[in-house]
Design a protein around this motif. Structure first.
Motif, mmCIF file in Angstrom:
data_model
loop_
_atom_site.group_PDB
_atom_site.id
_atom_site.type_symbol
_atom_site.label_atom_id
_atom_site.label_comp_id
_atom_site.label_asym_id
_atom_site.label_seq_id
_atom_site.Cartn_x
_atom_site.Cartn_y
_atom_site.Cartn_z
ATOM 1 N N ILE A 1 0.838 -1.209 0.000
ATOM 2 C CA ILE A 1 0.000 0.000 0.000
ATOM 3 C C ILE A 1 0.869 1.254 0.000
ATOM 4 O O ILE A 1 0.553 2.257 -0.666
ATOM 5 C CB ILE A 1 -0.957 -0.028 1.198
ATOM 6 N N ASP A 2 1.994 1.217 0.706
ATOM 7 C CA ASP A 2 2.904 2.362 0.698
ATOM 8 C C ASP A 2 3.479 2.598 -0.701
ATOM 9 O O ASP A 2 3.647 3.755 -1.121
ATOM 10 C CB ASP A 2 4.036 2.131 1.707
ATOM 11 N N VAL A 3 3.781 1.505 -1.415
ATOM 12 C CA VAL A 3 4.276 1.650 -2.786
ATOM 13 C C VAL A 3 3.213 2.298 -3.671
ATOM 14 O O VAL A 3 3.493 3.204 -4.464
ATOM 15 C CB VAL A 3 4.707 0.279 -3.345
ATOM 16 N N LEU A 4 1.956 1.856 -3.542
ATOM 17 C CA LEU A 4 0.881 2.416 -4.352
ATOM 18 C C LEU A 4 0.605 3.873 -3.997
ATOM 19 O O LEU A 4 0.313 4.694 -4.878
ATOM 20 C CB LEU A 4 -0.385 1.579 -4.167
ATOM 21 N N ALA A 5 0.702 4.198 -2.716
ATOM 22 C CA ALA A 5 0.449 5.578 -2.319
ATOM 23 C C ALA A 5 1.521 6.536 -2.829
ATOM 24 O O ALA A 5 1.250 7.730 -3.026
ATOM 25 C CB ALA A 5 0.351 5.667 -0.789
#
Length: 298
Positions: free
Chosen positions: A173-177
């Motif tokens: 999720i951090d990568v996508l954000a």
């Protein structure tokens, strides 16, 4: 009127089995004699019962685990007492179910400091249950406006990780954000990020660094506007999924370091050892049973 009709059949013809009765009994194979269950039954999918890669013992244990009530003990020792198979075969069958996503076993630390193994049974691997709503909540009224927008199309499916750990999904999720910092068109909603997170986690499981995943998703973007950026990213995650890394032997531990935590194949208790196997207590019990068997009179 008294002329004889020579084309009329002399007698009524009987039905031919298989021609007039397409649902008749087959000539070979199994014949089902089923009765409808109205109580004390469990719905289990054919994807588990007819799985082509699972052993018969693994399929049987998977069906048994899905049929018991929540909170029932399904550890190796309990299952070995319940079934005639030994702990070694049951442990191997549970690992098969865990490999194919029908079981998730994680080690957690209780508030008292004790480490326990949590087992989660999944009747449909890859499915994420939606949060249940209160039963007394009234259904929403239908909108009276005739120009209601059409329902949103479902996003394409994304690869699923073999072990969706919470820390791995949070990294995804951090990568996508962080994609919107590369291109503002890749601004995702929380729902889209939750749908795409397992796909990014599958990349991370294949030894792909987060920076490499970010580069693969943002490289060579089209010049025209992205109408559905989440669908575009879902297609890239599935189409450009890298292969699994080669299996490497475990690196030798430096002298003086503590061994890794392993799960005992006999009692499922955590213990430290260089390789998987049985803990000290289970090995001692196994030796005692072997000695007692060898000393028994013939």
């Amino acid at each position: 009127m008294d002329t004889e009709n020579t084309n009329a059949p002399s007698r009524a013809q009987s039905r031919i089995a298989g021609k007039n009765h397409p649902h008749g009994q087959p000539h070979s194979g199994v014949i089902h004699d089923n009765a409808r269950h109205t109580e004390n039954f469990t719905v289990i999918g054919n994807d588990l019962i007819q799985h082509r890669e699972l052993s018969g013992l693994a399929i049987g244990l998977g069906c048994y685990i899905q049929s018991v009530r929540q909170g029932t003990a399904v550890d190796i020792k309990t299952l070995a007492d319940r079934f005639p198979e030994g702990p070694t075969r049951i442990a191997a069958a549970l690992r098969e179910l865990e490999t194919h996503g029908y079981l998730r076993r994680t080690r957690e630390r209780t508030p008292t400091g004790r480490i326990v193994t949590r087992t989660v049974s999944c009747n449909r691997p890859g499915h994420r249950a939606a949060p249940s709503e209160p039963s007394d909540k009234r259904p929403a009224r239908r909108a009276s406006t005739p120009d209601k927008p059409p329902p949103r199309k479902r996003l394409p499916a994304v690869p699923q990780p073999s072990h969706p750990h919470p820390a791995l999904l949070q990294t995804a999720i951090d990568v996508l954000a962080g994609l919107r910092r590369r291109d503002p068109r890749l601004l995702l909603s929380a729902t889209d990020a939750e749908h795409l997170a397992p796909g990014v986690a599958a990349w991370l499981e294949r030894d792909v660094a987060p920076t490499a995943v970010r580069h693969a998703l943002t490289e060579n973007l089209p010049n025209e506007p992205l109408i559905r950026p989440a669908a575009f990213l879902a297609h890239r995650l599935a189409a450009q999924l890298p292969p699994l890394p080669p299996v490497r032997p475990p690196a030798p531990q430096p002298p003086g370091s503590r061994p890794r935590l392993q799960t005992c194949d006999g009692c499922e208790r955590p213990f430290r050892a260089p390789e998987p196997g049985r803990c000290r207590g289970c090995r001692a019990d196994q030796r005692e049973r072997h000695d007692s068997t060898s000393d028994a009179p013939e």
